[in-house]
Motif scaffolding. Sequence first.
Motif, PDB file in Angstrom:
ATOM      1  N   ALA A  19      -3.487  23.857  -4.782  1.00 14.68           N
ATOM      2  CA  ALA A  19      -2.251  23.874  -3.944  1.00 14.68           C
ATOM      3  C   ALA A  19      -2.340  24.338  -2.642  1.00 14.68           C
ATOM      4  O   ALA A  19      -1.753  23.786  -1.520  1.00 14.68           O
ATOM      5  CB  ALA A  19      -1.085  24.558  -4.838  1.00 14.68           C
ATOM      6  N   MET A  20      -3.059  25.480  -2.608  1.00 20.67           N
ATOM      7  CA  MET A  20      -2.929  26.150  -1.501  1.00 20.67           C
ATOM      8  C   MET A  20      -3.765  25.287  -0.150  1.00 20.67           C
ATOM      9  O   MET A  20      -3.636  25.281   0.714  1.00 20.67           O
ATOM     10  CB  MET A  20      -3.744  27.622  -1.403  1.00 20.67           C
ATOM     11  N   ILE A  21      -4.950  24.776  -0.595  1.00 17.44           N
ATOM     12  CA  ILE A  21      -5.654  23.863   0.454  1.00 17.44           C
ATOM     13  C   ILE A  21      -4.785  22.551   0.980  1.00 17.44           C
ATOM     14  O   ILE A  21      -4.541  22.444   2.036  1.00 17.44           O
ATOM     15  CB  ILE A  21      -7.040  23.200  -0.362  1.00 17.44           C
ATOM     16  N   ALA A  22      -4.157  22.153  -0.244  1.00 18.74           N
ATOM     17  CA  ALA A  22      -3.011  20.988   0.172  1.00 18.74           C
ATOM     18  C   ALA A  22      -1.878  21.456   1.128  1.00 18.74           C
ATOM     19  O   ALA A  22      -1.793  20.862   2.187  1.00 18.74           O
ATOM     20  CB  ALA A  22      -2.487  20.342  -1.140  1.00 18.74           C
ATOM     21  N   LEU A  23      -1.407  22.585   1.114  1.00 16.67           N
ATOM     22  CA  LEU A  23      -0.597  23.143   1.766  1.00 16.67           C
ATOM     23  C   LEU A  23      -1.195  23.213   3.297  1.00 16.67           C
ATOM     24  O   LEU A  23      -0.676  23.265   4.240  1.00 16.67           O
ATOM     25  CB  LEU A  23       0.020  24.535   1.345  1.00 16.67           C
ATOM     26  N   GLU A  24      -2.386  23.783   3.371  1.00 18.81           N
ATOM     27  CA  GLU A  24      -3.230  24.178   4.490  1.00 18.81           C
ATOM     28  C   GLU A  24      -3.501  22.461   5.217  1.00 18.81           C
ATOM     29  O   GLU A  24      -3.065  22.566   6.769  1.00 18.81           O
ATOM     30  CB  GLU A  24      -4.359  24.904   4.428  1.00 18.81           C
ATOM     31  N   GLU A  25      -3.606  21.842   4.631  1.00 21.72           N
ATOM     32  CA  GLU A  25      -4.184  20.550   5.090  1.00 21.72           C
ATOM     33  C   GLU A  25      -2.999  19.891   5.740  1.00 21.72           C
ATOM     34  O   GLU A  25      -2.911  19.073   6.726  1.00 21.72           O
ATOM     35  CB  GLU A  25      -4.764  19.755   3.905  1.00 21.72           C
ATOM     36  N   LYS A  26      -1.717  19.931   5.344  1.00 18.64           N
ATOM     37  CA  LYS A  26      -0.461  19.616   5.633  1.00 18.64           C
ATOM     38  C   LYS A  26       0.324  20.490   6.882  1.00 18.64           C
ATOM     39  O   LYS A  26       1.287  20.198   7.066  1.00 18.64           O
ATOM     40  CB  LYS A  26       0.399  19.041   4.710  1.00 18.64           C
ATOM     41  N   ASN A  27      -0.526  21.451   7.152  1.00 17.00           N
ATOM     42  CA  ASN A  27       0.005  22.303   8.333  1.00 17.00           C
ATOM     43  C   ASN A  27       1.233  23.026   7.813  1.00 17.00           C
ATOM     44  O   ASN A  27       2.214  23.125   8.720  1.00 17.00           O
ATOM     45  CB  ASN A  27       0.289  21.640   9.518  1.00 17.00           C
ATOM     46  N   LEU A  77       3.231  17.164  -1.834  1.00 20.04           N
ATOM     47  CA  LEU A  77       3.179  17.346  -0.603  1.00 20.04           C
ATOM     48  C   LEU A  77       2.666  16.187   0.304  1.00 20.04           C
ATOM     49  O   LEU A  77       3.051  16.120   1.547  1.00 20.04           O
ATOM     50  CB  LEU A  77       2.117  18.650  -0.302  1.00 20.04           C
ATOM     51  N   GLU A  78       1.582  15.483  -0.334  1.00 21.15           N
ATOM     52  CA  GLU A  78       1.109  14.312   0.608  1.00 21.15           C
ATOM     53  C   GLU A  78       2.266  13.205   0.939  1.00 21.15           C
ATOM     54  O   GLU A  78       2.442  12.700   1.734  1.00 21.15           O
ATOM     55  CB  GLU A  78       0.095  13.794   0.032  1.00 21.15           C
ATOM     56  N   SER A  79       3.172  12.930  -0.321  1.00 22.12           N
ATOM     57  CA  SER A  79       4.376  12.076   0.014  1.00 22.12           C
ATOM     58  C   SER A  79       5.456  12.372   0.768  1.00 22.12           C
ATOM     59  O   SER A  79       5.884  12.022   1.561  1.00 22.12           O
ATOM     60  CB  SER A  79       4.574  11.820  -1.621  1.00 22.12           C
ATOM     61  N   GLN A  80       5.685  13.615   0.706  1.00 25.80           N
ATOM     62  CA  GLN A  80       6.856  14.468   1.731  1.00 25.80           C
ATOM     63  C   GLN A  80       6.357  14.475   3.010  1.00 25.80           C
ATOM     64  O   GLN A  80       7.195  14.408   3.821  1.00 25.80           O
ATOM     65  CB  GLN A  80       7.234  15.670   0.712  1.00 25.80           C
ATOM     66  N   PHE A  81       5.193  15.059   3.165  1.00 26.01           N
ATOM     67  CA  PHE A  81       4.732  15.232   4.615  1.00 26.01           C
ATOM     68  C   PHE A  81       3.354  14.416   4.872  1.00 26.01           C
ATOM     69  O   PHE A  81       2.520  14.844   5.845  1.00 26.01           O
ATOM     70  CB  PHE A  81       4.349  16.707   4.698  1.00 26.01           C
ATOM     71  N   GLN A  82       3.636  12.983   4.539  1.00 29.35           N
ATOM     72  CA  GLN A  82       2.446  11.948   4.883  1.00 29.35           C
ATOM     73  C   GLN A  82       1.992  11.873   6.475  1.00 29.35           C
ATOM     74  O   GLN A  82       1.083  11.709   6.818  1.00 29.35           O
ATOM     75  CB  GLN A  82       2.613  10.747   4.252  1.00 29.35           C
ATOM     76  N   ASP A  83       3.142  12.109   7.348  1.00 32.42           N
ATOM     77  CA  ASP A  83       2.806  12.145   8.782  1.00 32.42           C
ATOM     78  C   ASP A  83       2.466  13.328   9.382  1.00 32.42           C
ATOM     79  O   ASP A  83       2.555  13.409  10.672  1.00 32.42           O
ATOM     80  CB  ASP A  83       4.027  11.273   9.526  1.00 32.42           C
ATOM     81  N   GLN A  84       2.526  14.529   8.546  1.00 35.94           N
ATOM     82  CA  GLN A  84       1.947  15.759   9.143  1.00 35.94           C
ATOM     83  C   GLN A  84       0.796  16.056   8.623  1.00 35.94           C
ATOM     84  O   GLN A  84       0.331  15.933   7.650  1.00 35.94           O
ATOM     85  CB  GLN A  84       3.317  16.626   8.861  1.00 35.94           C
ATOM     86  N   GLY A  85      -0.107  16.939   9.442  1.00 36.35           N
ATOM     87  CA  GLY A  85      -1.281  17.197   9.138  1.00 36.35           C
ATOM     88  C   GLY A  85      -2.494  16.075   8.933  1.00 36.35           C
ATOM     89  O   GLY A  85      -2.159  15.141   9.369  1.00 36.35           O
ATOM     90  N   ASN A  86      -3.060  16.641   7.929  1.00 35.84           N
ATOM     91  CA  ASN A  86      -4.136  15.386   7.717  1.00 35.84           C
ATOM     92  C   ASN A  86      -3.783  14.445   6.539  1.00 35.84           C
ATOM     93  O   ASN A  86      -3.248  14.850   5.494  1.00 35.84           O
ATOM     94  CB  ASN A  86      -5.760  16.059   7.293  1.00 35.84           C
ATOM     95  N   ARG A  87      -4.107  13.108   6.721  1.00 38.04           N
ATOM     96  CA  ARG A  87      -3.690  12.236   5.723  1.00 38.04           C
ATOM     97  C   ARG A  87      -4.709  12.425   4.524  1.00 38.04           C
ATOM     98  O   ARG A  87      -6.037  12.349   4.736  1.00 38.04           O
ATOM     99  CB  ARG A  87      -3.856  10.722   6.258  1.00 38.04           C
ATOM    100  N   LEU A  88      -4.181  12.457   3.205  1.00 44.24           N
ATOM    101  CA  LEU A  88      -5.055  13.006   2.225  1.00 44.24           C
ATOM    102  C   LEU A  88      -5.265  11.630   1.283  1.00 44.24           C
ATOM    103  O   LEU A  88      -6.074  11.935   0.257  1.00 44.24           O
ATOM    104  CB  LEU A  88      -4.550  14.029   1.435  1.00 44.24           C
ATOM    105  N   ILE A  89      -4.790  10.705   1.516  1.00 42.97           N
ATOM    106  CA  ILE A  89      -4.946   9.405   0.770  1.00 42.97           C
ATOM    107  C   ILE A  89      -5.408   8.353   1.742  1.00 42.97           C
ATOM    108  O   ILE A  89      -4.721   8.068   2.462  1.00 42.97           O
ATOM    109  CB  ILE A  89      -3.557   8.784   0.105  1.00 42.97           C
ATOM    110  N   PRO A  90      -6.556   7.799   1.369  1.00 40.85           N
ATOM    111  CA  PRO A  90      -7.199   6.849   2.236  1.00 40.85           C
ATOM    112  C   PRO A  90      -6.291   5.605   2.408  1.00 40.85           C
ATOM    113  O   PRO A  90      -5.655   5.234   1.647  1.00 40.85           O
ATOM    114  CB  PRO A  90      -8.450   6.614   1.747  1.00 40.85           C
ATOM    115  N   ASP A  91      -6.419   4.868   3.342  1.00 32.52           N
ATOM    116  CA  ASP A  91      -5.499   3.366   3.567  1.00 32.52           C
ATOM    117  C   ASP A  91      -6.535   2.220   3.065  1.00 32.52           C
ATOM    118  O   ASP A  91      -5.498   1.542   2.254  1.00 32.52           O
ATOM    119  CB  ASP A  91      -5.708   3.189   5.241  1.00 32.52           C
ATOM    120  N   GLY A  92      -7.933   2.380   3.021  1.00 29.79           N
ATOM    121  CA  GLY A  92      -8.456   1.359   2.430  1.00 29.79           C
ATOM    122  C   GLY A  92      -8.454   1.138   0.761  1.00 29.79           C
ATOM    123  O   GLY A  92      -8.409   2.359   0.407  1.00 29.79           O
TER     124      GLY A  92
END
Length: 225
Positions: A19-27, A77-92
Amino acid sequence: MAKNMTLLWGSGSCPCWRAMIALEEKNLQGYNHQLLSFDKMEHKSQQVLDINPRGQLPSFKHGDNIVNDSYAICFYLESQFQDQGNRLIPDGPEERARMYQRMFEGQTFYEKLNNVIYYDFFIPEEERHDCALSRNKEALKAELSLWEGYLQQSPGSFLAGSSFSLADVVVFPTVAYLFRFGLSAGRYPKLGEYYALLKDRPSIRASWPPHWLENPKGHEALKDF
């Protein structure tokens, strides 16, 4: 934005670290957080139970939204803040499929590690058997070989491919535990390379377990693996 987030966590807990890594990755630095003690049973306190009736860490609240499972927190966190910080779900689609597969396999990896390093803690003394611990060790060795192969076959340096993803967020803490407990990078070179690549990533370094910093030496439970 992060000021209306609260995380209750424990040092050295892989689920909390995810959880803490994800929070950091999303700034999302600056969230409210409180370090609780497993030894003092603080995860069973009313403070935790008010958020998480299972009495487990992490316990996470964003505004009125409560999300406690570490995988769920990462997806939230990735769905709520997908345009913030690093994208954590690849596009391809190929890399995304690999991310989901490795991410959920990571739970089995984590469980097989726990079955070895915490065997004496979780199993009452009168129920412990050398043959059971031996089976657990063989299962972990087989799991290690799988992940060594996954990294060998990956088209990039990360678990899903060329970009850091949710798979790395949830699996890296398990890998860090392996080396904390004495796993040999000589016997598992791809896992060793992966650990060396990610251990100084800013999100990981910022969330490194405090008691590991205080005592870098670690343990030797896996030195013969």
